[in-house]
Design an enzyme around this catalytic site. Structure first.
Site, PDB file in Angstrom:
ATOM      1  N   MET A  61       0.163  -0.831  -1.537  1.00  0.00           N
ATOM      2  CA  MET A  61      -0.106   0.329  -2.385  1.00  0.00           C
ATOM      3  C   MET A  61      -1.598   0.557  -2.565  1.00  0.00           C
ATOM      4  SD  MET A  61       0.413  -0.987  -6.291  1.00  0.00           S
ATOM      5  CE  MET A  61      -0.546   0.410  -6.851  1.00  0.00           C
ATOM      6  N   CYS A  62      -1.939   1.791  -2.955  1.00  0.00           N
ATOM      7  CA  CYS A  62      -3.311   2.149  -3.306  1.00  0.00           C
ATOM      8  C   CYS A  62      -3.238   3.241  -4.377  1.00  0.00           C
ATOM      9  CB  CYS A  62      -4.093   2.596  -2.067  1.00  0.00           C
ATOM     10  SG  CYS A  62      -3.459   4.104  -1.301  1.00  0.00           S
ATOM     11  N   ARG A  63      -4.228   4.122  -4.414  1.00  0.00           N
ATOM     12  CA  ARG A  63      -4.236   5.180  -5.420  1.00  0.00           C
ATOM     13  C   ARG A  63      -3.230   6.273  -5.077  1.00  0.00           C
ATOM     14  NH1 ARG A  63      -7.453  10.020  -6.558  1.00  0.00           N
ATOM     15  NH2 ARG A  63      -7.581  10.269  -8.815  1.00  0.00           N
ATOM     16  N   GLY A  65      -1.665   6.514  -1.550  1.00  0.00           N
ATOM     17  CA  GLY A  65      -0.856   6.206  -0.375  1.00  0.00           C
ATOM     18  C   GLY A  65      -1.608   6.293   0.937  1.00  0.00           C
ATOM     19  N   ILE A  90      -0.423   4.624  -6.996  1.00  0.00           N
ATOM     20  CA  ILE A  90      -0.397   4.418  -8.449  1.00  0.00           C
ATOM     21  C   ILE A  90      -0.383   5.751  -9.190  1.00  0.00           C
ATOM     22  CG2 ILE A  90      -2.878   4.234  -8.913  1.00  0.00           C
ATOM     23  CD1 ILE A  90      -1.978   1.629 -10.607  1.00  0.00           C
TER      24      ILE A  90
END
Length: 104
Positions: A61-63, A65, A90
């Protein structure tokens, strides 16, 4: 590339499923808000690949995608076949699961 939704991730967490969550955002982003995953920033993903399981499902995951998708592409070139991208990152988690979560 495999993807999962934030609802699917929440189900995995709620059920206590055995999987690894990798967060590829930078340290300052992780400190602002995180879902309890292991922090391995994108820039070091190949250097720290030995910390990523090949034996169980891994959600990256990241901010939003995009960085997690880039991380998955790099790792798949190293032979990983057990990775899923968290669609929307997120930001989607905050929008759909936890509106109290600090996002930036």
């Amino acid at each position: 590339m495999n993807e999962i939704t934030v609802q699917e991730l929440k189900e995995k967490l709620d059920k206590g499923e055995d999987f690894q969550l990798i967060d590829v955002r930078e340290d300052f982003e992780y400190e602002t808000s995180n879902l309890g995953g292991q922090s391995i920033p994108l820039g070091g993903i190949l250097i720290e690949a030995d910390k990523i399981s090949k034996d169980k499902p891994v959600v990256v995951m990241c901010r939003s995608g995009k960085r997690s998708a880039a991380a998955i592409m790099q790792l798949e070139q190293q032979g990983y076949t057990n990775l899923s991208n968290l669609r929307g990152g997120i930001l989607a988690w905050a929008a759909e699961i936890d509106p109290e979560l600090s996002v930036y």
